[in-house]
Design a protein around this motif. Structure first.
Motif, PDB file in Angstrom:
ATOM      1  N   CYS A  56      46.084  40.673  18.748  1.00  0.00           N
ATOM      2  CA  CYS A  56      46.014  39.283  18.290  1.00  0.00           C
ATOM      3  C   CYS A  56      47.058  39.075  17.199  1.00  0.00           C
ATOM      4  N   VAL A  57      47.726  37.923  17.253  1.00  0.00           N
ATOM      5  CA  VAL A  57      48.735  37.576  16.251  1.00  0.00           C
ATOM      6  C   VAL A  57      48.278  36.321  15.517  1.00  0.00           C
ATOM      7  N   LEU A  58      48.199  36.404  14.174  1.00  0.00           N
ATOM      8  CA  LEU A  58      47.918  35.237  13.333  1.00  0.00           C
ATOM      9  C   LEU A  58      49.246  34.814  12.716  1.00  0.00           C
ATOM     10  N   VAL A  59      49.684  33.610  12.971  1.00  0.00           N
ATOM     11  CA  VAL A  59      51.018  33.209  12.556  1.00  0.00           C
ATOM     12  C   VAL A  59      50.993  31.877  11.808  1.00  0.00           C
ATOM     13  N   ASP A  60      51.660  31.865  10.660  1.00  0.00           N
ATOM     14  CA  ASP A  60      51.922  30.626   9.933  1.00  0.00           C
ATOM     15  C   ASP A  60      53.221  30.052  10.485  1.00  0.00           C
ATOM     16  N   LEU A  61      53.236  28.767  10.784  1.00  0.00           N
ATOM     17  CA  LEU A  61      54.409  28.168  11.415  1.00  0.00           C
ATOM     18  C   LEU A  61      55.456  27.699  10.419  1.00  0.00           C
ATOM     19  N   THR A  62      55.300  28.038   9.148  1.00  0.00           N
ATOM     20  CA  THR A  62      56.341  27.753   8.152  1.00  0.00           C
ATOM     21  C   THR A  62      56.845  29.088   7.629  1.00  0.00           C
ATOM     22  N   LEU A  63      57.910  29.582   8.270  1.00  0.00           N
ATOM     23  CA  LEU A  63      58.444  30.897   7.951  1.00  0.00           C
ATOM     24  C   LEU A  63      59.893  30.781   7.485  1.00  0.00           C
ATOM     25  N   PRO A  64      60.412  31.787   6.817  1.00  0.00           N
ATOM     26  CA  PRO A  64      61.785  31.703   6.304  1.00  0.00           C
ATOM     27  C   PRO A  64      62.832  31.545   7.407  1.00  0.00           C
ATOM     28  N   ASP A  65      62.619  32.161   8.578  1.00  0.00           N
ATOM     29  CA  ASP A  65      63.633  32.140   9.623  1.00  0.00           C
ATOM     30  C   ASP A  65      63.258  31.306  10.843  1.00  0.00           C
ATOM     31  N   ALA A  66      62.134  30.581  10.800  1.00  0.00           N
ATOM     32  CA  ALA A  66      61.763  29.672  11.893  1.00  0.00           C
ATOM     33  C   ALA A  66      60.560  28.861  11.448  1.00  0.00           C
ATOM     34  N   THR A  67      60.475  27.635  11.941  1.00  0.00           N
ATOM     35  CA  THR A  67      59.342  26.780  11.589  1.00  0.00           C
ATOM     36  C   THR A  67      58.837  26.050  12.810  1.00  0.00           C
ATOM     37  N   GLY A  68      57.585  25.575  12.703  1.00  0.00           N
ATOM     38  CA  GLY A  68      57.013  24.735  13.739  1.00  0.00           C
ATOM     39  C   GLY A  68      56.913  25.431  15.081  1.00  0.00           C
ATOM     40  N   LEU A  69      57.053  24.635  16.147  1.00  0.00           N
ATOM     41  CA  LEU A  69      56.884  25.155  17.496  1.00  0.00           C
ATOM     42  C   LEU A  69      57.987  26.146  17.879  1.00  0.00           C
ATOM     43  N   GLU A  70      59.115  26.052  17.208  1.00  0.00           N
ATOM     44  CA  GLU A  70      60.177  27.030  17.467  1.00  0.00           C
ATOM     45  C   GLU A  70      59.704  28.438  17.107  1.00  0.00           C
ATOM     46  N   ALA A  71      59.016  28.552  15.969  1.00  0.00           N
ATOM     47  CA  ALA A  71      58.473  29.846  15.562  1.00  0.00           C
ATOM     48  C   ALA A  71      57.429  30.326  16.565  1.00  0.00           C
ATOM     49  N   LEU A  72      56.569  29.404  17.016  1.00  0.00           N
ATOM     50  CA  LEU A  72      55.528  29.773  17.977  1.00  0.00           C
ATOM     51  C   LEU A  72      56.129  30.260  19.290  1.00  0.00           C
ATOM     52  N   GLU A  73      57.138  29.561  19.786  1.00  0.00           N
ATOM     53  CA  GLU A  73      57.761  29.950  21.047  1.00  0.00           C
ATOM     54  C   GLU A  73      58.311  31.361  20.973  1.00  0.00           C
ATOM     55  N   GLN A  74      58.909  31.715  19.837  1.00  0.00           N
ATOM     56  CA  GLN A  74      59.442  33.065  19.693  1.00  0.00           C
ATOM     57  C   GLN A  74      58.321  34.098  19.651  1.00  0.00           C
ATOM     58  N   VAL A  75      57.225  33.775  18.984  1.00  0.00           N
ATOM     59  CA  VAL A  75      56.089  34.697  18.931  1.00  0.00           C
ATOM     60  C   VAL A  75      55.492  34.888  20.329  1.00  0.00           C
ATOM     61  N   LEU A  76      55.300  33.800  21.056  1.00  0.00           N
ATOM     62  CA  LEU A  76      54.746  33.886  22.408  1.00  0.00           C
ATOM     63  C   LEU A  76      55.640  34.722  23.320  1.00  0.00           C
ATOM     64  N   ALA A  77      56.953  34.577  23.147  1.00  0.00           N
ATOM     65  CA  ALA A  77      57.881  35.360  23.963  1.00  0.00           C
ATOM     66  C   ALA A  77      57.827  36.836  23.611  1.00  0.00           C
ATOM     67  N   MET A  78      57.649  37.142  22.330  1.00  0.00           N
ATOM     68  CA  MET A  78      57.611  38.542  21.894  1.00  0.00           C
ATOM     69  C   MET A  78      56.280  39.213  22.189  1.00  0.00           C
ATOM     70  N   ALA A  79      55.198  38.425  22.279  1.00  0.00           N
ATOM     71  CA  ALA A  79      53.862  39.005  22.462  1.00  0.00           C
ATOM     72  C   ALA A  79      53.140  38.324  23.622  1.00  0.00           C
ATOM     73  N   PRO A  80      53.631  38.485  24.871  1.00  0.00           N
ATOM     74  CA  PRO A  80      53.027  37.776  26.007  1.00  0.00           C
ATOM     75  C   PRO A  80      51.603  38.217  26.338  1.00  0.00           C
ATOM     76  N   GLN A  81      51.215  39.431  25.913  1.00  0.00           N
ATOM     77  CA  GLN A  81      49.882  39.938  26.238  1.00  0.00           C
ATOM     78  C   GLN A  81      48.878  39.758  25.105  1.00  0.00           C
ATOM     79  N   ALA A  82      49.332  39.297  23.943  1.00  0.00           N
ATOM     80  CA  ALA A  82      48.447  39.177  22.775  1.00  0.00           C
ATOM     81  C   ALA A  82      47.946  37.744  22.606  1.00  0.00           C
ATOM     82  N   ALA A  83      46.753  37.618  22.038  1.00  0.00           N
ATOM     83  CA  ALA A  83      46.244  36.292  21.671  1.00  0.00           C
ATOM     84  C   ALA A  83      46.990  35.818  20.426  1.00  0.00           C
ATOM     85  N   VAL A  84      47.275  34.509  20.364  1.00  0.00           N
ATOM     86  CA  VAL A  84      48.015  33.950  19.234  1.00  0.00           C
ATOM     87  C   VAL A  84      47.161  32.878  18.565  1.00  0.00           C
TER      88      VAL A  84
END
Length: 378
Positions: A56-84
């Motif tokens: 499971c990945v807990l993610v804040d969408l306000t990060l130094p190198d990505a924000t909003g749905l852009e950050a989420l899309e990258q997380v989903l791509a990196m962790a396709p088998q994990a819950a987000v």
């Protein structure tokens, strides 16, 4: 009150705010089975820490190198088998809703989090992810089944046989490979002059690519027969089709072709690196040829294949088959049936009865395609 997390999980927390990260960690420690937590502050760090063990990945969408749905899309791509599970602020609730639509399993407003709510959200996200993955697997299985059905219909054509003087029976059975398709194929065509043409072939290997190649060769064979092309000329054309359509140069194909004359008393055969047909005539069971007519297709570009002239007579039965039959393991000592064992088995039965034969053989280690043609009384 203690929060409930019934299984020990491995979580990844992506949060650049130290206070918020500390709060999440402290709340999760109150669970009955506190999860193992890896904390990172950016997506760049995430790439280094994200492993297959993360559930499971807990993610804040306000990060130094990505924000909003852009950050989420990258997380989903990196962790396709994990819950987000997305963490948002009060003013970013709409972002949380959008995140769920984009693929996250759930979202939480940081200001509303307590131990019970967080544990429940993690558990819910995990279950929803499992359901999503199960649904995707089901859809993929259904698509595979439909594709397999289309391929099988190509491998198992309706025979073009117009005479009542012959009884024609086929069997096509999968081996112990399960649902994996193979390249076994068969066909029967009677041309306007009354000749009956039969083919049984086997593309080496298993899988959709081999099955598709088997379909291509079977359709090419039928087309050539209907166009009046037979013999070595046909085999060279099939060899060219095989070389053009195969995915690797080591893939070859064995086959057996028989052309029964219009009076149904004689056959001309070519056994192309294939197991020899079995013939029952005048009460005798025999193998048509101890040696093949020539090598399989796809090996030698200048190959030649000799013709086997086979007298049939008034009453006879002829069986063409793939090697799945003779490679079956039989008996107390689990020995391969082999051609000699097949002949002995037919002699013991007194005739070629496909259902009885296959039942006696039992579990097949390879796929099996069989054509049985019979003339005369049962």
């Amino acid at each position: 009150m203690t929060a409930t997390l019934s299984e020990t999980l491995t979580l990844l927390l992506i949060e650049d705010d130290d206070g918020d990260a500390f709060l999440v960690e402290e709340l999760l420690k109150q669970a009955e089975a506190p999860p193992k937590i890896t904390w990172v502050r950016s997506l760049r760090e995430t790439k280094a820490k994200l492993t297959s063990q993360i559930q499971c990945v807990l993610v804040d969408l306000t990060l130094p190198d990505a924000t909003g749905l852009e950050a989420l899309e990258q997380v989903l791509a990196m962790a396709p088998q994990a819950a987000v599970l997305v963490l948002t602020g009060l003013r970013d609730v709409h972002v949380g809703v959008a995140a769920v639509k984009a693929g996250a399993q759930d979202y939480l407003v940081k200001q509303d989090i307590d131990a019970r709510l967080l544990a429940r959200a993690v558990r819910y996200s995990m279950e929803r992810k499992r359901a999503d993955l199960a649904h995707l697997a089901l859809v993929a299985a259904e698509l595979t089944a439909k594709e397999n059905s289309r391929l099988e219909s190509g491998l198992l054509p309706v025979p073009l046989l117009h005479t009542d003087a012959l009884r024609h029976t086929t069997r096509y059975l999968p081996g112990s490979q399960g649902s994996l398709l193979a390249g076994d194929f068969l066909d029967t065509v009677q041309t306007p002059d009354g000749s009956v043409h039969i083919v049984v072939g086997d593309v080496c290997g298993h899988g959709p690519a081999e099955a598709a190649l088997g379909v291509a060769l079977r359709i090419a064979w039928r087309t050539l027969v209907l166009a009046g092309q037979t013999g070595d000329r046909m085999l060279r054309t099939l060899d060219a089709v095989l070389r053009a359509e195969r995915q690797a140069p080591e893939i070859f194909t064995t086959l057996c072709m028989a052309t029964i004359t219009p009076d149904l008393r004689h056959a001309r055969m070519r056994v192309v690196g294939h197991p020899p047909p079995v013939l029952v005539r005048d009460g005798r069971v025999e193998v048509v040829a101890d040696t093949p007519s020539g090598p399989p297709l796809g090996i030698f570009p200048d190959a030649e294949w000799r013709i086997l002239d086979v007298p049939l007579g008034e009453e006879w039965s002829m069986m063409l088959y793939t090697d799945g039959l003779i490679e079956a393991v039989v008996g107390e000592y689990k020995e391969l049936l082999g051609v000699d064992g097949l002949v002995d088995l037919i002699r013991a039965h007194g005739s070629i009865d496909l259902d009885r034969l296959i039942t006696h053989v039992g579990t097949l280690s390879d796929d099996l395609a069989v054509v049985l043609v019979r003339r005369g009384p049962e």
